[in-house]
Scaffold this motif. Structure first.
Motif, PDB file in Angstrom:
ATOM      1  N   ALA A 190     131.649  54.297  -6.160  1.00 44.13           N
ATOM      2  CA  ALA A 190     132.654  55.346  -5.988  1.00 44.13           C
ATOM      3  C   ALA A 190     132.005  56.659  -5.555  1.00 44.13           C
ATOM      4  O   ALA A 190     132.580  57.399  -4.753  1.00 44.13           O
ATOM      5  CB  ALA A 190     133.429  55.541  -7.291  1.00 44.13           C
ATOM      6  N   ALA A 250     135.108  59.005   2.180  1.00 48.70           N
ATOM      7  CA  ALA A 250     136.519  58.970   2.588  1.00 48.70           C
ATOM      8  C   ALA A 250     137.053  60.373   2.860  1.00 48.70           C
ATOM      9  O   ALA A 250     137.920  60.557   3.715  1.00 48.70           O
ATOM     10  CB  ALA A 250     137.357  58.276   1.517  1.00 48.70           C
ATOM     11  N   LEU A 272     131.798  56.203  -1.796  1.00 52.09           N
ATOM     12  CA  LEU A 272     133.038  55.964  -1.058  1.00 52.09           C
ATOM     13  C   LEU A 272     134.022  57.128  -1.117  1.00 52.09           C
ATOM     14  O   LEU A 272     134.657  57.455  -0.104  1.00 52.09           O
ATOM     15  CB  LEU A 272     133.704  54.681  -1.543  1.00 52.09           C
ATOM     16  CG  LEU A 272     132.955  53.390  -1.216  1.00 52.09           C
ATOM     17  CD1 LEU A 272     133.685  52.189  -1.785  1.00 52.09           C
ATOM     18  CD2 LEU A 272     132.744  53.240   0.289  1.00 52.09           C
ATOM     19  N   LEU A 273     134.174  57.785  -2.270  1.00 53.66           N
ATOM     20  CA  LEU A 273     135.137  58.889  -2.344  1.00 53.66           C
ATOM     21  C   LEU A 273     134.714  60.068  -1.474  1.00 53.66           C
ATOM     22  O   LEU A 273     135.526  60.566  -0.682  1.00 53.66           O
ATOM     23  CB  LEU A 273     135.386  59.309  -3.793  1.00 53.66           C
ATOM     24  CG  LEU A 273     136.559  58.583  -4.444  1.00 53.66           C
ATOM     25  CD1 LEU A 273     136.297  57.106  -4.627  1.00 53.66           C
ATOM     26  CD2 LEU A 273     136.936  59.230  -5.745  1.00 53.66           C
ATOM     27  N   LEU A 315     138.304  51.435  -1.817  1.00 53.33           N
ATOM     28  CA  LEU A 315     138.521  52.435  -2.864  1.00 53.33           C
ATOM     29  C   LEU A 315     139.066  51.784  -4.134  1.00 53.33           C
ATOM     30  O   LEU A 315     138.652  52.136  -5.239  1.00 53.33           O
ATOM     31  CB  LEU A 315     139.466  53.536  -2.371  1.00 53.33           C
ATOM     32  CG  LEU A 315     138.900  54.436  -1.284  1.00 53.33           C
ATOM     33  CD1 LEU A 315     139.979  55.384  -0.762  1.00 53.33           C
ATOM     34  CD2 LEU A 315     137.696  55.219  -1.797  1.00 53.33           C
TER      35      LEU A 315
END
Length: 160
Positions: free
Chosen positions: A130, A137, A133-134, A149
């Motif tokens: 995370a 994104a 990825l967060l 996600l």
């Protein structure tokens, strides 16, 4: 920045930044400034800062971010620059997943697939985290799917 017809072409490279020792927020901000000073490279986008619990490790929470660089460097040359920034920040590697003053991971590089002992692109574990990825994104939503996600939704992370 090169790439305007007078120098080598540039490509996008995505770099994850993390720190959990000392003033971690300052370390991440300083790293972003250092990334913007790499030869033939510039920061094109940067995420917010995030706080995340260590993954497969113990220690204080991490401060994380992801940066998009536009760079004319080849992958291994960029990796060397990233490791030099880590060293200047006092990075030590006493054991796997040890707490750190600074960690810079080359996640992906436009148009490059690489699998060597020294570097694998895209990063083999980026889709499991995370804290990658967060922020990714946030700056490049087209690179992260809803399914990716959802797969990391249980990991502790907070946007600062």
């Amino acid at each position: 920045m090169t790439g305007s017809g007078t120098g080598p072409a540039t490509r996008a490279a995505f770099v994850a930044i993390g720190a959990n020792l000392g003033d971690a927020c300052r370390a991440v901000e300083d790293a972003i400034a250092a990334l913007d000073n790499i030869t033939a490279s510039s920061v094109a986008a940067r995420s917010s800062l995030y706080r995340s619990a260590p993954v497969d490790a113990k220690g204080p929470d991490f401060i994380n971010a992801v940066v998009e660089l536009k760079t004319a460097l080849e992958p291994l040359a960029l990796l060397e620059q990233l490791q030099a920034i880590e060293q200047r920040a006092g990075r030590e590697r006493p054991y796997r997943n040890a707490p750190r003053t600074l960690d810079l991971d080359l996640l992906d590089m436009e148009g490059v697939a690489l699998d060597t002992q020294r570097l694998t692109l895209p990063h083999p574990r980026m889709n499991q985290r995370a804290f990658v990825l967060l922020p990714l994104a946030e700056i490049a939503p087209e690179r992260v799917s809803a399914d990716q996600l959802q797969a990391v939704a249980g990991q502790q992370i907070e946007r600062l």
